[in-house]
Design a protein around this motif. Sequence first.
Motif, PDB file in Angstrom:
ATOM      1  N   UNK A 166       2.586  -8.427   1.317  1.00  0.00           N
ATOM      2  CA  UNK A 166       2.036  -9.529   2.103  1.00  0.00           C
ATOM      3  C   UNK A 166       0.515  -9.415   2.138  1.00  0.00           C
ATOM      4  N   UNK A 167      -0.133 -10.533   2.456  1.00  0.00           N
ATOM      5  CA  UNK A 167      -1.599 -10.558   2.515  1.00  0.00           C
ATOM      6  C   UNK A 167      -2.109  -9.591   3.570  1.00  0.00           C
ATOM      7  N   UNK A 168      -1.494  -9.593   4.755  1.00  0.00           N
ATOM      8  CA  UNK A 168      -1.961  -8.733   5.826  1.00  0.00           C
ATOM      9  C   UNK A 168      -1.773  -7.254   5.491  1.00  0.00           C
ATOM     10  N   UNK A 169      -0.647  -6.934   4.869  1.00  0.00           N
ATOM     11  CA  UNK A 169      -0.446  -5.537   4.471  1.00  0.00           C
ATOM     12  C   UNK A 169      -1.542  -5.083   3.496  1.00  0.00           C
ATOM     13  N   UNK A 170      -1.912  -5.984   2.586  1.00  0.00           N
ATOM     14  CA  UNK A 170      -2.961  -5.636   1.618  1.00  0.00           C
ATOM     15  C   UNK A 170      -4.300  -5.416   2.313  1.00  0.00           C
ATOM     16  N   UNK A 171      -4.649  -6.286   3.273  1.00  0.00           N
ATOM     17  CA  UNK A 171      -5.919  -6.153   3.997  1.00  0.00           C
ATOM     18  C   UNK A 171      -5.926  -4.868   4.823  1.00  0.00           C
ATOM     19  N   UNK A 172      -4.829  -4.622   5.530  1.00  0.00           N
ATOM     20  CA  UNK A 172      -4.763  -3.422   6.371  1.00  0.00           C
ATOM     21  C   UNK A 172      -4.826  -2.162   5.515  1.00  0.00           C
ATOM     22  N   UNK A 173      -4.160  -2.189   4.362  1.00  0.00           N
ATOM     23  CA  UNK A 173      -4.196  -1.026   3.465  1.00  0.00           C
ATOM     24  C   UNK A 173      -5.621  -0.764   2.980  1.00  0.00           C
ATOM     25  N   UNK A 174      -6.351  -1.820   2.635  1.00  0.00           N
ATOM     26  CA  UNK A 174      -7.732  -1.650   2.165  1.00  0.00           C
ATOM     27  C   UNK A 174      -8.615  -1.081   3.274  1.00  0.00           C
TER      28      UNK A 174
END
Length: 787
Positions: free
Chosen positions: A44-52
Amino acid sequence: MEQLADRGLTTAEIAERTARGQVNEVSRRSSRSLSAIVRANVLTLFNAVIAALWVLIMIFGQWQDGLFGLVIVANSAIGIVQELRAKRTLDRLAVVNEAPVRVRRNGAETEIPPRKVVLGDLILLCPGDRLLVDGEITGSGGLEIDESLLTGEADPVHKAVGDQVLSGSFVVAGTGSYVATKVGDDAYAAKLAQEASAFGLAHSELRAGVTRFIKYITWLVVPIGMLLTWSQLNKAEDFGQAVTGAVAGIVTMIPEGLVLMTSIAFAVGVVRLGRRRCLVQELPAIEILARVDVLCLDKTGTLTAGGMNLAEVRSLADDPLTPSLTTEALAALANLEETPNPTVQAIRVAHPAPPGWRATTTVPFSSARKWSGAEFAGKGAWVLGAADVLLTPETPGYGQAADLAATGLRVLALGRVATLNDPVGSVEPRALVVLEQRIRPEAADTLRYFAEQGVAIKIISGDNPESVSAIATALGVPGGRDAVDARTLPEDDPDKLSEILDTNTVFGRVTPHQKRLFVSALQSRGHTVAMTGDGVNDVLALKDADLGVAMGSGSGATRAVAQIVLMDDDFTSLPSVVGEGRRVLANIERVSSLFLTKTFYALVLSLLAGIFGLAFPFTPRHSTLVNALTIGVPAFFLALAPSSERAKPGFVPRVLRLAIPWGVVCALAVHLSYLLAETRGATPEESRTAAVITLFLVTWWALVLIARPYLWWRVTLVGAMVVLFALSLAVPFTREFFALTLSDPADDVVSIAISVVAALALTIVFRVMRPVDKSPVQDRPTDTLEV
C-alpha cells in the motif's frame, strides 16, 4: 444429439473430457486468492511511505523513534488474518450455496456440482434453474427461458429443440434439456460474472469515502511535509534531530490505520454473518445493509413457511358425475409437471395420477400467467390457476373464492375450456381448490423489529390481495387490511406509482415485471431498497434492488443474483443482517473521526513549525505512544463494537466537520503547552513532555466523546488507556524509553489546565457538529466484540 438425449455421457467420455480440461471450472464469486489478499494488505502507499521514513530514522535518528515501523507489520498481519477468516467463511458457504445441476449420465439422472459439468453433458431443466453453461436444446416441454439478464428483454422466450441457450439466463416455465456446448471460461456469461461479482472493497460508498480522505491528505502531506522538513533543517542543531522532527510530523499526518479498520470491519461482518448461516456473496453488501430503509418481502417462502396443505376441493357443478371427473382432472393436471411447485405438490400428495389421462398439449405454469393447463385425449382441455384470474365476477364460485381468500387461504380454480389459447374469462368452473399456508412463527417479531428501526415494510405477492391482506393482518403489519390489487396500478405513470407505493404496505397479484417496477419506483424516491425472495419470479427484482436477499432453499437463479443468501431460510436472521451493516458503517465513521483528528492536528502543528521556524513539539516515539493509547488500540475495539445507529448520507462531510475543528483545537493546545514550557526555561525534553501530556489528555477526551454510549466495556477501555499512560510516566524504564521527564510540576499543571480548556472546546464542537444519539442501546448477548 439423439444419442445424448437418450443416455447422456458415459463414464469413459466424462473422464476423457475432464482430462482435457473441458470442465466448468470458474472462479467463485465470494473470495480472492491468498496472494491477492497479501498484496492488498502489504503493498500500500502508506506502508511504502512509513517504511521509507523508518529507514531514515534508523540511519539518522535513534532506534526508539522507529517504533512506528511496527505499524506496517501489525496492520498487514491483522488485515491478512481477518480477511483470510472471511475468505474461509465465504468459500465454505459458497460451496453449500451451489445449486446442484441435474444431468443424465449413463442413461440415469443424477445431481452434480456445477464445477463438475463437462463439455457435452446432457443437462435437465425445470422452473427456477439457472443455465450455468451455453448449449443446444434437445428436449422441450413448454420450455420458457428468461434472458433479460443478458439481453434486457423482459418477455420469456419459448425454446424448441435445436435452439441455442446462453449461460446467465434462467427457466421460468416448463421443462426441458440441453447439451453443454461451452463450459467454464468459454461460456457466454463467465467473464461478465467474474467481473461483476469479484471480491473486493473498492466499489462501496464507504470505501470511496475513505479513498477520498486519503487523496486529500496526500495532497496536503507532500507540500506541508516539505515545508516541515525545511524548517527542521534550519532549526535543529544537527541533521539527525532535523530528520527526527520532520519524520514525527509526517508520520502523525498519515492515517495509517483507517484503511485497516475499514477492511477489518467488513471482514469481521462477513465472519459474523457466516456464523449465522448468511452467505455474503458481495462484500460491499455489508455496507448497503446499514442504508436500507425499505424492505420488500415476498409473502410465499418468507412470511409463510415452505409447503402447503390441501384443505378441500369444493365442487361448483350440479352434475352428479362431475365430482369424480373433476377430481381426476385435478389429479391429472397436478401430476403433469416433473418438478412441481409447493402448490401443485400439495395437490399431488392427496391425488395421485389417474389412469387414462394422456396429455396432448400442455401449457406450464408461469408467474406471469398465474395458471397452467393441458388438453387430454378424449377428456377435453382443463386449466388450473388463480381463481380471481381465471374467473370473472359473474362466474359461479367467484364470490366463494373471494370469501375464502379473505381468511388467508390460497384458492385456485379448476375448469374446462374450449381452447388453451388465452382461456382467461372463458372458463367453465368445476371446482375451487383450497390450500392452507403456514405462517412462520417468528415473522411477527421480525416485522416488529423493522418497524422499530424505521425500516418500511412492503409485502409484495403474486397471490390474491385478500389472501395477502389476511396474512399481513395476522402478523400485525400496519396497513395490512388495505391491500392493493397490482392489476389496478398505473404502470405508465411512475410518479403516481411511487406515491401509491409510499402510502401503502400490502400488494397482491404482483407480476414479476411489476416487482421490478416497484423497486425502481421506490429507488426514484431516494429509498435504499432491499428485496427478499425465493422463487424464479423474484429474480429480476432481486437483481435491481440495492440489496437482494435470497432464501437458501430458493431457486438456483434467485440465489445466484442475490448479494446475501439466508442458507437456513431463517427469516429471523434478517435483523442480524441489517444490524451487522449498521455496526460496520457507524463504527467506521466513529473511528474515522479519531484517525482524521490525528491527521489534522499533525497538519496544523507542521504548518506552525514550518511557517514560524519552530521545532516540532514531539518525536516519533511520543507520537507512537499517544496514538496507540488514544487511537490505535481503542479504534480496534470500537470498530467491532455493537451499534444500532442507522446510516445517514454525507459520511465524508460529516466526519470532516468534526475532525477538522478537533484537529485545530488539539494542535493549538499542544503548541501552547510547548511554547509556555519553553518560555519558562524548560529543557527541550521537558517542553516535549509538557506537549505530550497535553496531546494525550486532549485526544483522550476526543476518545471519550466518540466512545458513547458508555457501556461497561467502553468505560473499561477508556479507563485502561489512562492507566497505561500514567504507568508510562511513572515507571522509570518506560519514562526513559519514551524520553519523558516530570522534573518541573509547574509545567505539568499548566499542561493539564490547557488540556481542560481544550477538552471543553472539543465538547462544544461535538455537541454542535454531532448531537448525541439518545436512542436506547442495549448490550444484547449477540452484540459481542469480534476480534
